[in-house]
Scaffold this active site. Structure first.
Site, PDB file in Angstrom:
ATOM      1  N   HIS A  26       1.020  -1.541  -0.206  1.00 28.20           N
ATOM      2  CA  HIS A  26       0.159   0.044   0.108  1.00 28.20           C
ATOM      3  C   HIS A  26       0.652   1.532   0.159  1.00 28.20           C
ATOM      4  CE1 HIS A  26       0.963   1.272   4.202  1.00 28.20           C
ATOM      5  NE2 HIS A  26       0.455  -0.303   4.349  1.00 28.20           N
ATOM      6  N   ASP A  37      -0.461   4.247   0.892  1.00 28.14           N
ATOM      7  CA  ASP A  37      -0.687   5.400   1.526  1.00 28.14           C
ATOM      8  C   ASP A  37      -0.467   5.146   2.726  1.00 28.14           C
ATOM      9  OD1 ASP A  37      -2.139   2.900   1.336  1.00 28.14           O
ATOM     10  OD2 ASP A  37      -3.974   3.649   3.182  1.00 28.14           O
ATOM     11  N   ASP A  80       6.334   1.905   7.033  1.00 27.65           N
ATOM     12  CA  ASP A  80       4.959   1.153   6.812  1.00 27.65           C
ATOM     13  C   ASP A  80       4.123   2.009   5.689  1.00 27.65           C
ATOM     14  OD1 ASP A  80       2.177   0.466   6.868  1.00 27.65           O
ATOM     15  OD2 ASP A  80       1.874   1.305   8.591  1.00 27.65           O
ATOM     16  N   GLU A 121      -4.584   1.402   2.508  1.00 22.45           N
ATOM     17  CA  GLU A 121      -4.931  -0.096   2.990  1.00 22.45           C
ATOM     18  C   GLU A 121      -5.508   0.100   4.793  1.00 22.45           C
ATOM     19  OE1 GLU A 121      -3.712  -2.552   6.332  1.00 22.45           O
ATOM     20  OE2 GLU A 121      -2.775  -0.846   5.566  1.00 22.45           O
ATOM     21  N   GLU A 122      -4.660   1.905   5.626  1.00 18.10           N
ATOM     22  CA  GLU A 122      -4.991   2.518   6.379  1.00 18.10           C
ATOM     23  C   GLU A 122      -6.403   2.152   6.953  1.00 18.10           C
ATOM     24  OE1 GLU A 122      -2.601   2.248   8.812  1.00 18.10           O
ATOM     25  OE2 GLU A 122      -0.509   2.103   7.391  1.00 18.10           O
ATOM     26  N   GLU A 147       4.530  -6.281   4.993  1.00 21.86           N
ATOM     27  CA  GLU A 147       4.389  -4.974   5.395  1.00 21.86           C
ATOM     28  C   GLU A 147       4.725  -5.153   6.588  1.00 21.86           C
ATOM     29  OE1 GLU A 147       1.689  -3.149   6.519  1.00 21.86           O
ATOM     30  OE2 GLU A 147      -0.151  -2.822   5.594  1.00 21.86           O
ATOM     31  N   HIS A 199       3.786   4.498  12.171  1.00 23.87           N
ATOM     32  CA  HIS A 199       2.967   5.265  13.323  1.00 23.87           C
ATOM     33  C   HIS A 199       3.408   6.498  13.935  1.00 23.87           C
ATOM     34  CE1 HIS A 199      -1.443   2.620  11.543  1.00 23.87           C
ATOM     35  NE2 HIS A 199      -0.223   2.499  10.830  1.00 23.87           N
TER      36      HIS A 199
END
Lengths: 423, 423
Positions: A102, A104, A135, A169-170, A193, A394
């Protein structure tokens, strides 16, 4: 050309490490938070073309997607959020493979918490820094490097390679769902991931909930005339803990969760209630995330939490008359998984052993990925494995170690040759 | 003229009930929230002049006030918030009396929660409606009516009557403090706060606190790697409950608190923490109000909560390394009180018995008033008694029963004559 010697592959990767870090840096600078993934996706499309792939760029939408039972996104307009898929057709007779990443990234939060700008893409000390480094742009880079190395070294794969750079994805995976609905399926899939080089053949799903817990207002000086929604929220939290224990007791003998204190936690992440220090609060809102075991049905898990809340009524009269209002909102991720003896696992674990000269750690992931959609909706057996570090994801000062990116790239290259087959 | 016959007084009040309701309606329409009390105070000054009083209107300020240890206000500019005091000098030889009423009202909250505008001043069904009706313009009206009745019936009091219309009670009483510092003292004081016709010779004090409770962030899927500030906040709340029990056990034999489940509660009114459903929250903030017993020292009470929080460290290692950050903020109200056998009590209870033909209820107030400042700073023995209903104060659709206003007025008139003496 047949398979290259391992040391040739290794050397190619080492020689292209700086260039790769530079590309990752550019990807990070593109700052692809939800709603503005276009610039990063253009970089991905350019890279795919450079690898000789057929490139498919499209903006997701349409009733098939929006009405799909597994569509989950706060958005319906994706104009600046295209998906990009690059396909390298095999010579035939091999197994096809999707590598799904992903593009995003989650918002960076407060700039002040970062040593450098979240979008610096700073390269130094063998690391690349910035939001998305771990990530999962660093993981995607591993896959790109693997495919580029094989391409450059003239390896002809029998099966197709499909590199899917997806959005959303998030927020629950609508990019991957759109890619599946567009027809992108394969005999297997890797998702790089941030697994910390652990192999996750099974992935935990999760979903968010919100609970409204009621009370009755009163002046704080006569608080006994009211009913505190905060004290009621404590009863609710205790009830959630009981359910969490019950659900996890079932997984006690699950080898992939061996040593994990709480395999599928129910996390209470937010609490808010009351409006005045000297009033008894009449409403508290809790928000949380319920983990769903790899083999579990989302609806069953939802029902369990709902039933658990209705049990409160039997314990406490207040809840009979003022039941907790439970709402499922925001993001959710399907759980997914394949057997440990699946040939895709063999291809990956064999490659890992060769490169790392050690036995890989094999676990169930503690969080959801697009793997749930790929296995459950797409029917594509999927394994999650990547070089990023969960703890950096994150959070401020996110980074990735280039050493791990290169190791993962080498592992992917070997696994790809094993899975797809080489002419 | 000597004392009028009781039925003459009663008749005067009955004949002026509608006019009084109209004046209360005007007071409510003046919408005297903190910072805009001027219009209502002009109505009060006009009324005082009409009663033949000397009127003192001034804007509070100065170092004596701002540097006073009991000054408590979020404001330092009171330009549109004058205090107004009306004095009716006695003929001499009697005891003086302050009747203290605050003109400020709390904000109305959401308009939608009100059946009529909070500032309607609607008169109907024997009630007057609007913000401030019960807390405490209706109570102030009782006192005005009492003085006006005596004035109209030609009663000459021996002692001075001082009607103080002050600002800032809802924020901690700086208006009353300013009035004391300006020299307004007397042999006794009534405060017609909404006591529901109960007599409060003693008043609970209170103060606000804020607690920051720490945790350690982690992803919700691996919540066992973090420390939940919400779960820590539950430990803090339990600790507060323990202290509350301890403090209230001491008051078990206090007759004024007979039958009150929790005489001096510690209320947790607000909670907020966490920022994401799937993260372990690393900070929870609690805000609350600590009740202070009438005979208790504020500093002692503060210390008790502080010590109680430090005890958490002995119970739980986390709190040793991350102690609760406790802060005293916002409003506070000094406790106050006089003995049950004080002559001011006799004057009031005798009057109550005559008017209501029943024994008055005598209790300690469950909340703070300006009485704490009057007794502790001004040295003025104070009793709280008024016609308003506690449960209507600070809530939507606030109202007052005119029947109670008139009863209280009659009681005040008799008590004033008894206290101040009549020529």
């Amino acid at each position: 050309m047949v398979k290259p010697e391992r040391k040739v592959l290794k050397q190619w990767l080492a020689e292209h490490a700086d260039e790769a870090a530079g590309f990752l840096s550019r990807l990070i600078k593109a700052a692809s938070t939800a709603g503005r993934e276009k610039e990063a996706q253009e970089l991905m499309a350019e890279k795919f073309r450079h690898l000789g792939m057929a490139v498919d760029t499209w903006v997701q939408g349409g009733d098939d997607l929006f009405n799909h039972p597994h569509f989950c996104s706060p958005r319906t307009d994706f104009i600046d959020s295209p998906n990009v898929v690059g396909t390298l057709q095999g010579t035939g007779g091999g197994r096809s493979l999707i590598i799904n990443g992903h593009i995003d990234v989650v918002p960076p939060g407060e700039d002040a918490a970062w040593e450098r700008s979240p979008w610096s893409g700073y390269v130094g000390d063998g690391r690349v820094y910035g939001r998305g480094a771990t990530d999962m742009k660093g993981g995607t880079l591993s896959a790109l490097l693997a495919v580029e190395a094989l391409h450059s070294l003239g390896v002809k794969l029998k099966g197709d390679i499909i590199l899917a750079s997806v959005v959303e994805e998030e927020s629950g995976g609508s990019g991957t769902l759109a890619s599946i609905l567009r027809g992108y399926k394969a005999d297997g899939a890797f998702i790089p991931e941030p697994s910390e080089m652990v192999i996750y053949p099974q992935q935990q799903g999760s979903m968010w909930f919100r609970m409204a817990v009621k009370g009755r207002v009163a002046h704080g000086g006569t608080r006994y005339l009211g009913v505190s929604a905060i004290e009621n929220a404590i009863l609710v939290i205790n009830q959630v803990r009981e359910l969490e224990q019950e659900r996890n007791a079932r997984l006690a003998d699950e080898p992939l969760y061996h040593g994990v204190p709480i395999p599928v936690p129910i996390n209470i992440g937010k609490i808010a209630g009351g409006s005045w220090p000297s009033s008894v609060p009449d409403l508290v809102t809790l928000e949380g995330r319920m983990g769903v075991a790899p083999g579990e049905n989302m609806a069953d898990a939802r029902r369990e939490l709902e039933q658990s809340m209705s049990l409160l009524g039997a314990k406490d009269e207040w809840f009979r008359e003022h039941p907790v209002q439970l709402e499922w909102f925001g993001a959710r991720w399907l759980p997914g998984g394949i057997g440990l003896d699946h040939p895709l696992m063999n291809a990956l674990t064999d490659a890992y052993r060769l490169v790392k000269n050690a036995k890989p750690e094999i676990k169930a992931s503690p969080w959801g990925t697009d793997g749930g959609l790929l296995t459950q909706v797409g029917g594509v057996p999927t394994v999650v494995f990547g070089p990023g570090v969960t703890a950096a994801a994150h959070y401020p000062n996110e980074y990735i170690e280039m050493k791990n990116v290169l190791d993962a790239a080498e592992i992917f290259a070997l696994a790809i040759m094993e899975w797809c087959g080489v002419e």
